[in-house]
Design an enzyme around this catalytic site. Structure first.
Site, mmCIF file in Angstrom:
data_model
loop_
_atom_site.group_PDB
_atom_site.id
_atom_site.type_symbol
_atom_site.label_atom_id
_atom_site.label_comp_id
_atom_site.label_asym_id
_atom_site.label_seq_id
_atom_site.Cartn_x
_atom_site.Cartn_y
_atom_site.Cartn_z
ATOM 1 N N CYS A 115 -6.559 -4.571 2.425
ATOM 2 C CA CYS A 115 -6.906 -3.146 2.314
ATOM 3 C C CYS A 115 -8.156 -2.741 3.084
ATOM 4 O O CYS A 115 -8.389 -1.558 3.307
ATOM 5 C CB CYS A 115 -7.048 -2.761 0.848
ATOM 6 S SG CYS A 115 -5.610 -3.196 -0.120
ATOM 7 N N HIS A 259 -10.819 3.979 -0.312
ATOM 8 C CA HIS A 259 -9.503 3.327 -0.354
ATOM 9 C C HIS A 259 -8.866 3.691 -1.692
ATOM 10 O O HIS A 259 -9.517 3.642 -2.735
ATOM 11 C CB HIS A 259 -9.690 1.816 -0.228
ATOM 12 C CG HIS A 259 -8.467 1.032 -0.569
ATOM 13 N ND1 HIS A 259 -7.235 1.342 -0.046
ATOM 14 C CD2 HIS A 259 -8.286 -0.040 -1.406
ATOM 15 C CE1 HIS A 259 -6.343 0.479 -0.539
ATOM 16 N NE2 HIS A 259 -6.950 -0.348 -1.367
ATOM 17 N N ASN A 289 -1.154 2.828 -3.812
ATOM 18 C CA ASN A 289 -2.032 2.063 -2.924
ATOM 19 C C ASN A 289 -1.250 1.651 -1.673
ATOM 20 O O ASN A 289 -0.394 0.773 -1.736
ATOM 21 C CB ASN A 289 -2.547 0.832 -3.678
ATOM 22 C CG ASN A 289 -3.442 -0.055 -2.829
ATOM 23 O OD1 ASN A 289 -3.547 0.136 -1.621
ATOM 24 N ND2 ASN A 289 -4.078 -1.023 -3.456
#
Ligand code: UT7
Length: 332
Positions: A115, A259, A289
């Protein structure tokens, strides 16, 4: 940005696993996720985002070129942040995007740190542009199809992830004429947490063996609590460090783009920093996500909605497997 059209709600997931819309929303802020069809791979979604980025740059008059093909030829570098490359190990997904765009003059590379890949990718691209006077333009893409490496029977992980892509075009300009761009980046890692988010099978440590009966799906294994605690800590510290070291007051900041892993992580960091939650942009409810793609997707939504004005100061911040983390201070 580019996200698959298929939208899977929490209620739909609750038909196949033991979970509920109420649990997922209250523990993560997620309401839905977009899932790619079986024929779509990372380079396809990344390419779609790249094409839209080039078209937008032309439409907004940000570049002199009149067609995406012409603009693609001026790219010196393509960086793709992804952990779900089209092919295991190689070729790099960036090479597939380079070919499809016809960006013949561009170098191409992937950044594979889950990520945090987009934040690392942005700094890598900016540094490579600065390193050579002949390099001027880079395309940075964040794309992931975590649905491909998710165990859909594991309710602790499968509710969290979605597929998507986002991209930005970077151009080197003389600092005196345009006082903007990527002003500062913090990058970090804490390898002691290597096991907290991991795809155990398939690499040189645990390769698939000839004739092996594959019982285990190659899927993300996660210690959710450990990652949660790490995330709150590094998001808090990274924002605080950028603000302190760059002498930035809260009133100077237009937005923080985190994020999108769990709305509760962002809320906890906001509370610790004593920064109003409203300063953090959250779109996790719609996309879940999307890993490397979550920050560029958020940037595109904000940009198209007119919420990013020229001169605005924004911070991107994120974390991921490794464990890794980072943040960019950007003058839009
Ligand atoms: O970029 C990827 C990075 N990964 C992350 O950002 C994940 C970070 N971690 C988290 O976001 C949170 O730890 C989770 C959302 C994954 C889990 O939330 P939690 O509040 O830490 O829940 P938990 O794991 O402590 O589980 C609490 C309870 C358990 O039941 P018992 O043992 O208390 O009876 C779980 O079995 O919730 C249960 N549970 C669920 N229940 C319904 C776990 N997942 C689910 C589910 N639906 N999907």
């Amino acid at each position: 940005m580019a996200v698959p059209s298929r939208r899977v709600t929490n209620d739909e997931l609750a038909k196949t696993i033991d979970t509920s819309d109420e649990w997922i929303r209250s523990h993560t802020g997620i309401g839905a996720r977009h899932i790619a069809d079986k024929d779509t791979a990372a380079s396809d979604l990344g390419l779609a985002a790249a094409r839209k980025t080039l078209a937008l740059a032309i439409e907004r008059g940000a570049v002199g070129e009149k067609s995406p093909e012409e603009l693609a030829l001026t790219l010196d570098l393509i960086v793709v942040g992804t952990s779900t490359q089209d092919y295991y190990s190689h070729p790099a997904t960036a090479c597939l995007v380079q070919r499809a765009l016809g960006a013949k003059n561009a170098a191409a590379m992937d950044i594979t740190i889950a990520c945090s890949s987009f934040i690392y990718g942005l700094e890598t691209a900016a540094a490579l542009l600065k390193a050579d006077a002949r390099r001027n333009r880079a395309l940075v893409i964040g794309v992931d199809l975590l649905s491909r490496i998710t165990n859909w029977e594991d309710r602790a992980t499968c509710i969290l992830f979605g597929d998507g892509a986002g991209a930005v075009l970077l151009e080197k300009t003389a600092a005196k004429t345009v006082p903007g761009g990527i002003l500062r980046t913090i990058l970090g890692a804490d390898g002691s947490g290597w096991e907290y988010l991991i795809l155990r099978r398939g690499g040189s440590r645990n390769p698939w063996k000839k004739g092996e009966v594959v019982e285990e799906v190659p899927a993300i294994a996660m210690d959710g609590r450990a990652v949660y605690n790490f995330a709150v800590k590094v998001i808090t510290e990274t924002i605080a460090r950028i603000m302190e070291e760059e002498n930035i007051a809260l009133d100077d900041l237009a937005l923080i783009v985190p994020h999108q892993a769990n709305a509760r992580i962002v809320q906890a960091a906001a509370k610790r920093l004593k920064i109003p939650e409203e300063l953090f942009y959250l779109n996790i409810e719609e996309y879940a996500n999307t890993s490397s793609a979550s920050i560029p997707i958020a940037l595109d939504e904000l940009n198209r909605a007119g919420r990013l004005k020229k001169g605005d100061l924004i911070i991107t911040v994120g974390f991921g497997a490794g464990l890794t983390y980072g943040g960019n201070l950007i003058r839009w």
